[in-house]
Design a protein around this motif. Structure first.
Motif, PDB file in Angstrom:
ATOM      1  N   UNK A  89     -82.630  49.904 -39.702  1.00  0.00           N
ATOM      2  CA  UNK A  89     -82.502  51.049 -40.287  1.00  0.00           C
ATOM      3  C   UNK A  89     -81.647  52.025 -39.325  1.00  0.00           C
ATOM      4  N   UNK A  90     -81.209  51.625 -38.070  1.00  0.00           N
ATOM      5  CA  UNK A  90     -80.091  52.520 -37.495  1.00  0.00           C
ATOM      6  C   UNK A  90     -78.738  51.914 -37.367  1.00  0.00           C
ATOM      7  N   UNK A  91     -78.926  50.733 -37.095  1.00  0.00           N
ATOM      8  CA  UNK A  91     -77.538  50.013 -36.743  1.00  0.00           C
ATOM      9  C   UNK A  91     -77.253  49.004 -38.114  1.00  0.00           C
ATOM     10  N   UNK A  92     -75.971  48.973 -38.402  1.00  0.00           N
ATOM     11  CA  UNK A  92     -75.453  48.070 -39.371  1.00  0.00           C
ATOM     12  C   UNK A  92     -74.334  47.395 -38.993  1.00  0.00           C
ATOM     13  N   UNK A  93     -74.166  45.943 -39.059  1.00  0.00           N
ATOM     14  CA  UNK A  93     -73.286  45.019 -38.760  1.00  0.00           C
ATOM     15  C   UNK A  93     -72.421  44.680 -40.026  1.00  0.00           C
ATOM     16  N   UNK A  94     -71.154  44.655 -39.652  1.00  0.00           N
ATOM     17  CA  UNK A  94     -70.229  44.268 -40.765  1.00  0.00           C
ATOM     18  C   UNK A  94     -69.160  43.457 -39.934  1.00  0.00           C
ATOM     19  N   UNK A  95     -68.301  42.964 -41.266  1.00  0.00           N
ATOM     20  CA  UNK A  95     -67.009  42.275 -40.553  1.00  0.00           C
ATOM     21  C   UNK A  95     -65.913  42.485 -41.665  1.00  0.00           C
ATOM     22  N   UNK A  96     -64.914  42.195 -41.174  1.00  0.00           N
ATOM     23  CA  UNK A  96     -63.469  42.367 -42.140  1.00  0.00           C
ATOM     24  C   UNK A  96     -62.953  41.152 -41.709  1.00  0.00           C
ATOM     25  N   UNK A  97     -63.113  40.121 -42.469  1.00  0.00           N
ATOM     26  CA  UNK A  97     -62.314  38.923 -42.454  1.00  0.00           C
ATOM     27  C   UNK A  97     -60.826  38.896 -42.194  1.00  0.00           C
TER      28      UNK A  97
END
Length: 121
Positions: free
Chosen positions: A65-73
Motif C-alpha cells: 500500500x506504500x511502495x510500488x514496483x514497476x519496470x520500463x523494458x
C-alpha cells in the motif's frame, strides 16, 4: 556480464517519498525476475518487492500500500516508488536481477551496489 546500477536514494522526513531506479546493462537472454531488497545495519537482507517476468508483483507486508514496483523494458530499468516513508524503512536498498544469459541457462542473480535510504522523524 550483467551490471545493475541503482539511484534515487537519499534522506527524507517521515511521510515523504522517494523513487528508486535500477538500470540493467549487459547481455541478457531472458529475465526471470527482478526485485528490490533492503538491508539495515545489524539486520538480514530482506526482499521488499519483486516482479516476475510475467509482471506478477509481490511485496513484503510492511510496505504493501506504500511502495510500488514497476519496470520500463525499453529502458531496461526497474523502479520502486516509495510513499509514506517511515523511519523503519531506513536501509540500503539493492536491486537484484535473476537472468539467463543464454538459452538453457539457469536463472543467475546479479546485484547492484545499493543506494542508501534514510528516513528521519
Amino acid at each position: 556480464q550483467v551490471h545493475l546500477v541503482e539511484s534515487g536514494g537519499g534522506s527524507v522526513q517521515a511521510g515523504g517519498s522517494l523513487k528508486l531506479s535500477c538500470v540493467v546493462s549487459g547481455y541478457i537472454f531472458s529475465n526471470c525476475r527482478m526485485g528490490w531488497y533492503r538491508q539495515a545495519p545489524g539486520k538480514p537482507r530482506e526482499l521488499v518487492s519483486r516482479m516476475s517476468s510475467d509482471g506478477t508483483t509481490t511485496y513484503v507486508d510492511s510496505v504493501k500500500g506504500r511502495f510500488t514496483i514497476s519496470r520500463d523494458n525499453a529502458k531496461n530499468t526497474l523502479y520502486l516508488q516509495m510513499n509514506s516513508l517511515k523511519t523503519e524503512d531506513t536501509a540500503e536498498y539493492l536491486c537484484g536481477a535473476d537472468v539467463r544469459q543464454y538459452n538453457g541457462d539457469a536463472c543467475r542473480r546479479y546485484w547492484g551496489q545499493g543506494t542508501q535510504v534514510t528516513v528521519s522523524s
